[in-house]
Design a protein around this motif. Structure first.
Motif, PDB file in Angstrom:
ATOM      1  N   ILE A  97       0.832  -1.205   0.000  1.00 15.16           N
ATOM      2  CA  ILE A  97       0.000   0.000   0.000  1.00 15.16           C
ATOM      3  C   ILE A  97       0.871   1.261   0.000  1.00 15.16           C
ATOM      4  O   ILE A  97       0.477   2.287  -0.554  1.00 15.16           O
ATOM      5  CB  ILE A  97      -1.015   0.029   1.162  1.00 15.16           C
ATOM      6  N   GLU A  98       2.054   1.152   0.596  1.00 12.71           N
ATOM      7  CA  GLU A  98       2.967   2.303   0.561  1.00 12.71           C
ATOM      8  C   GLU A  98       3.443   2.558  -0.868  1.00 12.71           C
ATOM      9  O   GLU A  98       3.561   3.711  -1.292  1.00 12.71           O
ATOM     10  CB  GLU A  98       4.164   2.061   1.481  1.00 12.71           C
ATOM     11  N   SER A  99       3.676   1.483  -1.615  1.00 14.81           N
ATOM     12  CA  SER A  99       4.082   1.655  -3.018  1.00 14.81           C
ATOM     13  C   SER A  99       2.935   2.235  -3.843  1.00 14.81           C
ATOM     14  O   SER A  99       3.162   3.054  -4.744  1.00 14.81           O
ATOM     15  CB  SER A  99       4.541   0.317  -3.608  1.00 14.81           C
ATOM     16  N   LEU A 100       1.704   1.845  -3.536  1.00 13.57           N
ATOM     17  CA  LEU A 100       0.546   2.385  -4.255  1.00 13.57           C
ATOM     18  C   LEU A 100       0.380   3.873  -3.974  1.00 13.57           C
ATOM     19  O   LEU A 100      -0.060   4.636  -4.834  1.00 13.57           O
ATOM     20  CB  LEU A 100      -0.732   1.642  -3.833  1.00 13.57           C
ATOM     21  N   SER A 101       0.746   4.278  -2.755  1.00 13.41           N
ATOM     22  CA  SER A 101       0.566   5.672  -2.352  1.00 13.41           C
ATOM     23  C   SER A 101       1.475   6.626  -3.114  1.00 13.41           C
ATOM     24  O   SER A 101       1.292   7.845  -3.059  1.00 13.41           O
ATOM     25  CB  SER A 101       0.813   5.824  -0.847  1.00 13.41           C
ATOM     26  N   LYS A 102       2.432   6.098  -3.828  1.00 17.06           N
ATOM     27  CA  LYS A 102       3.299   6.952  -4.638  1.00 17.06           C
ATOM     28  C   LYS A 102       2.597   7.366  -5.931  1.00 17.06           C
ATOM     29  O   LYS A 102       3.031   8.290  -6.618  1.00 17.06           O
ATOM     30  CB  LYS A 102       4.614   6.224  -4.961  1.00 17.06           C
ATOM     31  N   MET A 103       1.483   6.650  -6.240  1.00 17.27           N
ATOM     32  CA  MET A 103       0.755   6.935  -7.473  1.00 17.27           C
ATOM     33  C   MET A 103      -0.626   7.521  -7.228  1.00 17.27           C
ATOM     34  O   MET A 103      -1.197   8.168  -8.107  1.00 17.27           O
ATOM     35  CB  MET A 103       0.623   5.648  -8.292  1.00 17.27           C
ATOM     36  N   THR A 104      -1.190   7.283  -6.028  1.00 16.96           N
ATOM     37  CA  THR A 104      -2.523   7.793  -5.734  1.00 16.96           C
ATOM     38  C   THR A 104      -2.662   8.036  -4.232  1.00 16.96           C
ATOM     39  O   THR A 104      -1.747   7.771  -3.456  1.00 16.96           O
ATOM     40  CB  THR A 104      -3.608   6.808  -6.216  1.00 16.96           C
ATOM     41  N   THR A 105      -3.822   8.531  -3.837  1.00 15.57           N
ATOM     42  CA  THR A 105      -4.102   8.778  -2.425  1.00 15.57           C
ATOM     43  C   THR A 105      -4.533   7.474  -1.776  1.00 15.57           C
ATOM     44  O   THR A 105      -5.489   6.840  -2.224  1.00 15.57           O
ATOM     45  CB  THR A 105      -5.238   9.810  -2.262  1.00 15.57           C
ATOM     46  N   VAL A 106      -3.825   7.074  -0.719  1.00 19.92           N
ATOM     47  CA  VAL A 106      -4.165   5.846   0.002  1.00 19.92           C
ATOM     48  C   VAL A 106      -4.365   6.175   1.485  1.00 19.92           C
ATOM     49  O   VAL A 106      -3.530   6.839   2.098  1.00 19.92           O
ATOM     50  CB  VAL A 106      -3.062   4.781  -0.135  1.00 19.92           C
ATOM     51  N   PHE A 107      -5.477   5.725   2.028  1.00 26.78           N
ATOM     52  CA  PHE A 107      -5.764   5.899   3.459  1.00 26.78           C
ATOM     53  C   PHE A 107      -5.944   4.524   4.076  1.00 26.78           C
ATOM     54  O   PHE A 107      -6.641   3.679   3.531  1.00 26.78           O
ATOM     55  CB  PHE A 107      -7.044   6.720   3.655  1.00 26.78           C
ATOM     56  N   TRP A 108      -5.305   4.320   5.229  1.00 23.51           N
ATOM     57  CA  TRP A 108      -5.499   3.048   5.941  1.00 23.51           C
ATOM     58  C   TRP A 108      -5.680   3.302   7.427  1.00 23.51           C
ATOM     59  O   TRP A 108      -4.916   4.035   8.048  1.00 23.51           O
ATOM     60  CB  TRP A 108      -4.308   2.103   5.741  1.00 23.51           C
TER      61      TRP A 108
END
Length: 232
Positions: A97-108
């Motif tokens: 999810i940290e890698s995904l957050s480099k491309m979009t907004t991620v909330f956990w």
């Protein structure tokens, strides 16, 4: 329905199996709603195909620790915001999810309710004021829930309480209750949050989505969202 809830609509639901596939979501949930979203199965409908044919602004994940692999990459490439309410992630999923957050907004957040996160905020402030205070954490959930709740673990981590010192209760159909007891020499402070209905998780998601509206790429949590409200 509150005003901010009117700003959102449920476009579709993705399930792993094909049971109830193509059913109307409102009918499936047993609620009176004009929402026309339908249920799809990842077994028969590729997520990329669904995102292209029925685009959304936000994906909300209440599935499982591995559910992020089903949609994560496809969503991030399309700049779709991701809100995860999964209680437990392994290091592998956290890294993903940290890698995904480099491309979009991620909330956990292990617990998506506004109230329990306010409890966490207040607990950290009290611990900061009195770092020597005795602390006990008690979490109660429905009979059969496995392991210590992710919320209790998050509270323990924030207050520097060892995992094996968390007190767990499993009984009946308790939705979720968390209590932090602060023991002072001549007084006791108790902070308690109890989820009366699972609807609390839904309203929490709406609150998060509203506050992520203008966020860019990055990995966010409840503290990131609540901190501005406490700014003087």
């Amino acid at each position: 329905m509150t005003d901010n809830q009117k700003n959102f609509s449920l476009k579709w639901v993705m399930k792993r199996n094909h049971t109830l596939e193509n059913r109307n979501t409102a009918e499936y949930l047993g609620i009176d709603s004009d929402e026309t979203g339908r249920i799809y199965s990842s077994e028969t409908t590729p997520i990329a195909e669904l995102l292209d044919s029925q685009p959304v602004d936000v994906i909300i994940d209440f599935s499982s620790g591995t559910g992020i692999y089903t949609y994560g990459e496809a969503a991030s490439k399309r700049k779709i915001k991701i809100i995860s309410a999964i209680s437990h992630y392994t290091k592998k999923e956290k890294d993903f999810i940290e890698s995904l957050s480099k491309m979009t907004t991620v909330f956990w957040s292990p617990n998506i309710t506004l109230g329990v996160n306010y409890l966490l905020f207040a607990s950290k402030f009290l611990k900061k004021i009195a770092p020597w205070v005795d602390i006990e954490i008690i979490e109660e959930h429905f009979k059969g829930k496995d392991g210590i709740s992710g919320t209790a673990l998050k509270i323990a981590e924030a207050l520097e309480v060892e995992k094996d010192e968390i007190n767990s209760v499993r009984a009946g159909g308790i939705v979720g209750k968390h209590e932090v007891v602060f023991g002072f020499p001549f007084q006791t402070v108790r902070l308690v949050h109890e989820s009366i209905s699972r609807e609390a998780f839904g309203s929490g998601v709406i609150f998060v989505a509203e506050n992520l509206r203008d966020k860019k790429e990055g990995l966010f949590n409840f503290e990131d969202i609540l901190t501005p409200y406490f700014a003087v």
